[in-house]
Design a protein around this motif. Structure first.
Motif, short mmCIF file in Angstrom:
data_model
loop_
_atom_site.label_atom_id
_atom_site.label_comp_id
_atom_site.label_asym_id
_atom_site.label_seq_id
_atom_site.Cartn_x
_atom_site.Cartn_y
_atom_site.Cartn_z
N ARG A 34 46.33 39.52 28.90
CA ARG A 34 45.35 38.67 29.54
C ARG A 34 45.93 37.28 29.81
NH1 ARG A 34 39.96 39.99 25.80
NH2 ARG A 34 39.76 42.20 26.39
N SER A 72 38.74 39.06 38.42
CA SER A 72 38.72 38.33 37.14
C SER A 72 37.68 38.95 36.20
CB SER A 72 38.43 36.85 37.38
OG SER A 72 37.19 36.67 38.05
N VAL A 73 37.85 38.66 34.93
CA VAL A 73 37.02 39.27 33.88
C VAL A 73 36.50 38.16 32.97
CG1 VAL A 73 36.90 41.05 32.09
CG2 VAL A 73 38.56 41.27 33.97
N ASP A 87 35.49 37.07 29.32
CA ASP A 87 35.67 37.45 27.92
C ASP A 87 34.35 37.18 27.21
OD1 ASP A 87 36.34 37.80 25.27
OD2 ASP A 87 38.34 36.93 25.49
N GLU A 106 43.86 40.41 34.19
CA GLU A 106 44.68 41.40 33.50
C GLU A 106 45.99 41.57 34.25
OE1 GLU A 106 41.68 44.43 31.25
OE2 GLU A 106 41.92 44.74 33.39
N HIS A 148 41.41 53.44 32.24
CA HIS A 148 41.20 52.02 32.49
C HIS A 148 42.33 51.49 33.37
CE1 HIS A 148 40.07 47.86 31.88
NE2 HIS A 148 41.31 47.59 31.50
N SER A 193 42.23 45.66 37.94
CA SER A 193 41.91 45.52 39.37
C SER A 193 43.15 45.32 40.21
CB SER A 193 40.95 44.34 39.56
OG SER A 193 41.56 43.13 39.13
N GLU A 249 33.04 37.96 37.55
CA GLU A 249 33.69 38.19 36.26
C GLU A 249 32.86 39.08 35.34
OE1 GLU A 249 31.84 34.01 36.30
OE2 GLU A 249 33.21 35.15 37.56
N TRP A 251 31.29 41.75 36.51
CA TRP A 251 31.68 43.09 36.97
C TRP A 251 33.02 43.49 36.34
CZ3 TRP A 251 28.20 46.09 38.74
CH2 TRP A 251 27.18 45.64 39.58
N GLY A 252 33.90 42.52 36.10
CA GLY A 252 35.19 42.83 35.50
C GLY A 252 35.09 43.36 34.08
N TRP A 253 34.06 42.92 33.35
CA TRP A 253 33.84 43.45 32.00
C TRP A 253 33.29 44.86 32.13
CZ3 TRP A 253 34.40 41.54 26.95
CH2 TRP A 253 33.73 42.22 25.96
N LYS A 254 34.03 45.85 31.68
CA LYS A 254 33.66 47.25 31.89
C LYS A 254 32.65 47.78 30.89
CE LYS A 254 36.54 47.65 35.33
NZ LYS A 254 37.81 48.38 35.18
#
Length: 761
Positions: free
Chosen positions: A195, A217-218, A220, A269, A324, A327, A555, A557-560
């Protein structure tokens, strides 16, 4: 003379004996003989009175009778001697305790055991093996990008590989100390991309508007939980500041100095570099739940409390785990396994409530509407699916329901603008059919009809819908053409029975909530189930219709992982915002568990499902500051340091108090819970956002609908003679009015969206 005369207390003039007075806290006696007799009688009693102070009542004390250890000791010594007496008494106590436990194990069943929920019976129908499989499936599929510990009750013996977490960096000088691993694993081993945390902010001279989140982007959410968790005494005001600064929403107005590394919660990521997995990691010293022997057979579900009267469910069928993929490594801009779909459920005529939700979606999300050709956008554009239930919640749609739905939308001034070709790729209207939707859930399709009599179940409160009422509702939907005609048709059906329409009948036939006294309870219960159905079938995020977007959700949406948010001060879920993955193991568990618990999807009941199965970590309970920033203040919490704006009740959004009414116009959209992802105004379906201009004000492109809505809102004014004058407007505008007019100005082309982008038609 009787011996009692020697020990009697002196008499008072009224003939009653004098009471012993405690002048210095010590007992007083008339003679040494009386004291001796009193002490001897007390030592021979089996109980001893104990006086305890009562909190808050200084003049009273609580008197309890406790076993007299002196009497027990005397009995043991007199019969067995000074040495053997105490030993035999201890042995007798141990034997008594063991006997009680053996009888409880022999004759007490799981159904009769107490549960740790203090009055709430267990909902659990899956054993430990299935719970472990659910955890392993979600982790292996990249749906647990968190460092939070796995509950020890799950009983994992080895830490699973986690493709959504980066590996630990190998130490330069290895430590000589290796703590022995415990028998239960409560952590995961990172095996994913590393990360890179971003410092998101505008740079001069482009500081007028915040930058769009970086595609892919994600967020945290572990960092957000650390900064925002109400259980850790974190304030909503402080949480919103972290969300603003970490998301770059302060755009040129940053007052904090120094590094903000601890507040940078957005990351990208990237491929792994110079990372190796340590050969051994500490699993802690957690002791595994000891299996209980029953007839010589070990119980693998020891420590789990099964639902009363239910059997353990057979092994839960799960599809193969997902891969996993960051992106940056996707072949396309969108991940087909994680579609970016916003779902919303609506019953009854289209009003200003879903209208404002859709406007806020266009104003905040990265849809590429600032480009002439939106297909040129190199980002994954989210879609908004608005599910329309055409009639009462208990009705069955007629064959022409889809055609009727679009005809109503075209003639409804609040809905017609969103049928414009410019929005056809991002806003889609869907027809809700309860039968088709439940048949589309593999976990339910073969059994849900057995519960059709209790289909409307909310927290154990069941509303029965007679078959004749369902048929009446079905007939009424065939006659509906517009919102007004729907009410007329329903009234005709009710009156045709020859009886007055009772409150129960009215509840069964409601299509939307028109006031606080005519709340559409059935539609609310149906929506509790619909959100889980939609997210499990199609994936995405469900939003209640009383939700307004306040920023881009890139961001999130980035968290799965799956998430909802906290029910104010309670450690329960509020599913007004619900993210779940398509056909996930968690979803399968929830539907099978709900099926065995009366198809109850009330948020409080769902909280019990996950808690009883120790799966709360897989449905993350986010702080309500992210989606419902006013909730704690309305319940008299954190009022000493409230966020901006400060609401003491949810009605303040629609009717801003006079002493605070200068803020909406002075601060505008930027001053409304800046940093939060959305705002939830909690119902109030009957209150207009803009009482003075209660119509869609979207400019010349939609002038026909505006005139029709204005004529309905001002029936006493001639449309040809109406003049739009500022002096006729309300002097102090409320927050609801300011947000509505801000979104409408963007559609009219009079202002950009919150990121400085102008709508291109």
């Amino acid at each position: 003379m009787a011996s009692s005369n020697y020990f009697s207390l002196p008499q008072r003039p009224n003939g009653y004996p004098e009471k012993a007075r405690l002048t210095n806290g010590l007992p007083t006696y008339s003679s040494a003989v009386q004291e001796k007799m009193h002490r001897h009688a007390r030592s021979m009693s089996w109980t001893v009175p104990v006086s305890l102070p009562i909190p808050g009542v200084p003049t009273r004390r609580l008197r309890l009778f406790m076993p007299n250890p002196t009497r027990v000791q005397q009995l043991g010594v007199s019969r067995f001697g000074r040495r053997r007496g105490p030993l035999l008494l201890c042995l007798l106590l141990i034997v008594s305790v063991c006997t009680i436990f053996s009888f409880a194990r022999r004759f007490g069943t799981e159904e009769k055991q107490w549960t740790p929920n203090f009055g709430e019976s267990s909902t659990l129908v899956f054993g430990r093996e299935d719970i472990q499989r659910i955890w392993k499936w979600e982790i292996a599929s990249g749906h647990y990008p968190s460092k939070r510990e796995i509950p020890e009750q799950v009983g994992l013996t080895t830490p699973p590989l986690n493709p959504a977490l980066p590996p630990r960096k190998a130490a330069t000088i290895p430590s000589r100390f290796r703590p022995p691993p415990g028998p239960v694993a409560t952590t995961t081993r990172g095996d994913g991309p590393r990360r890179v945390y971003l410092d998101v902010q505008s740079h001069p001279p482009d500081v007028a508007y915040p930058p769009r989140p970086v595609p892919g982007s994600v967020a945290d959410l572990d960092i957000i939980m650390e900064e925002c968790d109400f259980s850790q005494n974190k304030y909503v005001r402080d949480c919103l500041e972290v969300l603003r600064l970490g998301g770059g929403l302060d755009n040129g107005n940053r007052l904090r100095r120094g590094k903000t590394d601890e507040w940078n919660y957005i990351y990208m990521e990237q491929d792994r570099e110079n990372f190796t997995e340590p050969t051994q990691i500490s699993l802690g010293n957690v002791i595994a739940p000891l299996p209980v022997e029953s007839g010589g057979i070990q119980d693998p579900n020891a420590g789990l409390t099964r639902k009363r009267g239910a059997e353990w469910e057979p092994s839960l069928p799960l599809r193969p785990t997902l891969q996993h993929i960051p992106s940056s490594s996707l072949p396309t801009t969108c991940d087909p396994e994680n579609p970016r779909l916003f779902h919303m459920f609506w019953t009854g005529p289209f009003t200003d409530k879903p209208y404002l939700a859709l406007l806020s979606f266009l104003f905040t999300q990265n849809l590429g509407l600032h480009l002439k050709d939106s297909s040129e956008s190199n980002v994954c554009r989210p879609e908004f699916w608005l599910w329309i239930n055409p009639g009462p919640a208990a009705s069955v749609p007629n064959p022409s329901a889809l055609t009727d739905m679009y005809e109503q939308l075209k003639t409804n001034p609040w809905a017609a603008p969103f049928l414009h070709p410019r929005f056809k790729d991002v806003i889609k209207f869907k027809l809700w059919n309860t039968t088709d939707q439940l048949d589309g859930i593999p976990e339910l399709k073969d059994e849900w009809r057995d519960l059709k009599e209790t289909l409307f179940n909310s927290g154990g409160h069941i509303i029965n819908v007679p078959a004749d009422k369902t048929k009446s509702a079905e007939v009424s939907t065939t006659a509906e053409v517009s919102g007004n005609e729907t009410e007329t048709a329903l009234g005709a059906v009710a009156s045709s029975t020859g009886t007055d329409k009772s409150d129960e009948d009215d509840m069964l036939n409601r299509t939307g909530s028109k006031s606080s006294s005519s709340y559409d309870r059935l539609s609310v219960i149906l929506s509790d189930m619909a959100r889980f159905v939609l997210c499990h079938r199609f994936g995405g995020i469900y939003l209640d219709a009383d939700t307004i977007f306040l920023r881009d959700w890139e961001e999130l949406w980035g968290w799965k992982g799956a998430f909802a948010y906290r029910w104010s001060r309670l450690e329960k879920y509020n599913t007004a915002v619900l993210r779940m993955n398509k056909n996930s193991a968690l979803g399968s568990f929830l539907f099978r568990t709900a099926l065995k618990n009366g198809l109850d999807f009330h948020p409080m009941t769902v909280s019990r499902y996950t808690k009883d199965a120790h799966l709360e970590g897989l449905l993350l309970r986010l702080p309500d500051a992210l989606f419902d920033s006013a909730w704690l203040n309305t319940e008299v919490f954190q009022r000493e340091r409230p966020p901006q704006p400060y609401f003491v009740e949810f009605a303040d959004f629609f009717n801003t108090p006079t002493q605070n009414s200068a803020a909406p116009q002075a601060l505008g959209f930027r001053g409304f819970f800046r940093g939060a992802y959305s705002y939830h105004f909690h119902n109030f379906w009957w209150k207009p956002f803009d009482p003075v201009r209660n119509w869609p004000d979207l400019g010349p492109k939609f002038s026909a609908g505006e005139r029709a809505a204005r004529a309905a809102a001002m029936p006493d004014t001639d449309p040809e003679e109406w003049v739009d004058r500022v002096v006729d407007d309300k002097r102090d505008l409320d927050w609801a009015t300011v947000l509505k007019r801000t979104f409408e100005a963007y559609i009219r082309g009079e202002g950009p969206n919150m990121y400085g982008e102008w709508l291109q038609w």
